[in-house]
Structure formats: structure tokens, C-alpha cells
Design a protein around this motif. Structure first.
Motif, PDB file in Angstrom:
ATOM      1  N   GLY A  26       8.195  34.927  28.408  1.00 21.66           N
ATOM      2  CA  GLY A  26       7.558  36.179  27.989  1.00 21.66           C
ATOM      3  C   GLY A  26       6.722  36.796  29.095  1.00 21.66           C
TER       4      GLY A  26
ATOM      5  N   ARG B   4      17.651  41.225  29.512  1.00 26.33           N
ATOM      6  CA  ARG B   4      17.244  40.658  30.811  1.00 26.33           C
ATOM      7  C   ARG B   4      18.168  39.515  31.250  1.00 26.33           C
TER       8      ARG B   4
ATOM      9  N   PRO C  16      15.194  37.512  26.620  1.00 26.66           N
ATOM     10  CA  PRO C  16      15.499  38.814  26.008  1.00 26.66           C
ATOM     11  C   PRO C  16      16.914  39.263  26.410  1.00 26.66           C
TER      12      PRO C  16
ATOM     13  N   ALA D 257       8.976  38.077  31.838  1.00 29.26           N
ATOM     14  CA  ALA D 257       9.700  39.270  31.376  1.00 29.26           C
ATOM     15  C   ALA D 257       8.778  40.495  31.400  1.00 29.26           C
TER      16      ALA D 257
END
Ligand SMILES: [Zn+2]
Length: 282
Positions: free
Chosen positions: A180, A214, A211, A183
Motif C-alpha cells: 500500500g 499496478r 492493485p 503503491a
């Protein structure tokens, strides 16, 4: 629908692939492979990456000093890197990064490390941040290698000026909890086909939490061979007896990742196609 693949990270310039290159290029054209990012690693291989990118239009060249090669750089490495980047306005910067594995876990007699002076983490950080600045200045695609140095990498990426397009964490093997944060800073994560091996189950499962916008796929050929039955393209072993990964195994990497994510290969191809274009610009 024709499935067209994108290899976000390989080393087509490598000596292990050189004797087979014409055949490999024909096989990749037949797949079809739409684009591959070919990463230089040291001053000695940048000219070869440049030459290959002029010979094959599907190659996106990338130039950088790999953390394993940091210790053997010449005093004028940065001038040489800036010069070759200037002749390739659309090239990426990579493979660059941090590697504590070579310092703490690699076997002293690992044949891949023969002749290399292993730079300390501080020295690697200095050279990495210098190269990262180049990527930010021209908004180039940065390809980052990291082994066993995730905390140090995060400390840099957390505050550094980064390229507006983001950056790639190639063959991501970091903790799932860090996805996270990376990202949010603009990371793309490439799945390496070798993660399909049972021994890499943890790295493989991490990708369930990347994600979807990505996600990229890579071979790192001739390194990081896929396990059977995903390894459908084969090459003779290296002179030192190691398995040589054929870049055509990008097909197996996509197939394995699609099955891991519960997607059709068609759906994964479409997603990666969009992500690759967003990040690498084609
Ligand atoms: Zn690599």
C-alpha cells in the motif's frame, strides 16, 4: 483475439542468450511479444542494450548500474550513463536498487558474484539515489531491484522526488504490508515467473494484493527460470551449468499468474497491456 505479451524486465543483452538470439527473436515475434524492457546492469553492457534496441523495435532500452555492479563502477560511470541516456530520450533507468542479500546471505562461491566487489549498503544507497534523481528529472521509467533491503528502500522512496509516471519494483519480494505504501508513492509491481515455484509461495501470494492497475509481468531472462510445467521454452544450460531462462517463458508467467488470480489469460493480458502502456508509454 490474439494474445500479445509484454515483458516488463529482462536482460536480452546477456552472454548466455547471445548465441541463440536470432532464434529467440523469431520465437518472440511468433508469440507474439509486443514489447520488452531490456535492462542494462553495468557500464560494459549499455552499448549492447543500445544496439539491440536499434535492431529490434519492440525493445524498450533501460540503462543503469545494478547494485551488484556498484562496487566495480569506473570513476566516470555517471558521465557515461548520462551520455547514453541522452542518445535514448525514451529509455528507462535501470536496473538500479539495493541488495543486502549479496552482503549477508549469498554464498561466497556463488558463480554469479565472481569478480564483483560487493559494495556496502551505504555505498549502494549513494549510487541508487544518484540514479533515482536522473529518473525524476526527465520523468523516465525507473526499474528498481531490491533484495533484503526493504526498510532502507522505503526510507528513500518515502521522501525522494520521484518520476511523475511512477516506478517499477521488479520481481517484488517485499512484505505484503508494504504494498500500500509503495503503491501510494507510485509503484508498479512485476510478477516474475519463478514465483510459480512452491519454494516461492509467499512471494507468489503477495501478488493477490497488488492493485490490478499496478500489475506487470516479467521474465528477468536469462535469470530466474520458471518451474515445470510453466517453462515451455527451453535453452541449453549456461557454460557454468545453470538453467537459462528463455524470454518466451513470459507466456508461462502470464498463465501462472492468471491462474493464481482466478482470471482468464485474456483478462490478464488486457490489464497488463493497459498498465504497461501507462507506465512505459507503449
Ligand atoms: Zn534483472
Amino acid at each position: 483475439m490474439t494474445l500479445a505479451y509484454h515483458d516488463a524486465h529482462n536482460h536480452l543483452q546477456d552472454d548466455w542468450l547471445a548465441p541463440h538470439l536470432d532464434k529467440i527473436a523469431a520465437q518472440l515475434a511468433a508469440l507474439p511479444l509486443r514489447a520488452a524492457v531490456v535492462n542494462g546492469t553495468c557500464e560494459d553492457d549499455w552499448a549492447r542494450v543500445s544496439e539491440l534496441s536499434r535492431r529490434y523495435t519492440w525493445i524498450i532500452p533501460s540503462f543503469g548500474l545494478h547494485p551488484w555492479d556498484v562496487g566495480n563502477r569506473s570513476p566516470i560511470w555517471l558521465e557515461k550513463l548520462s551520455a547514453i541516456l541522452a542518445t535514448h530520450p525514451n529509455a528507462g533507468v535501470g536496473e538500479i536498487g539495493l541488495d543486502r542479500w549479496i552482503l549477508e546471505r549469498a554464498r561466497p562461491d556463488d558463480p554469479r558474484l565472481v569478480g564483483l566487489r560487493r559494495a556496502s549498503l551505504d555505498e549502494q544507497i549513494d549510487i541508487f539515489t544518484t540514479q533515482l534523481k536522473l529518473t525524476a528529472k526527465d520523468n523516465r521509467a525507473a526499474t528498481i531491484h531490491c533484495l533484503d533491503a526493504w526498510g532502507a528502500l522505503w526510507e528513500i522512496l518515502r521522501t525522494a522526488t520521484l518520476p511523475a509516471r511512477g516506478f517499477l519494483l521488479h520481481a517484488y519480494s517485499g512484505p505484503v504490508e508494504m504494498i500500500g505504501g509503495f503503491a501510494d508513492r507510485g509503484a508498479y509491481f512485476s510478477f516474475n515467473g519463478s514465483f510459480l515455484d512452491e519454494r516461492h509461495a509467499r512471494h507468489r501470494d503477495t501478488f493477490k494484493l497488488v492493485p490490478p492497475d499496478r500489475l506487470l509481468v516479467e521474465t528477468d531472462a536469462p535469470a530466474m527460470p520458471l518451474p515445470q510445467p510453466w517453462r515451455t521454452y527451453k535453452l541449453p544450460p549456461s557454460p557454468t551449468g545453470q538453467t537459462v531462462n528463455h524470454p518466451g517463458n513470459i507466456e508461462g508467467a502470464y498463465a501462472g499468474l492468471a491462474s493464481l488470480l482466478g482470471l482468464s489469460v485474456e483478462a490478464l493480458v488486457a490489464q497488463v497491456d493497459a498498465n504497461f502502456t501507462a507506465f512505459f508509454g507503449r
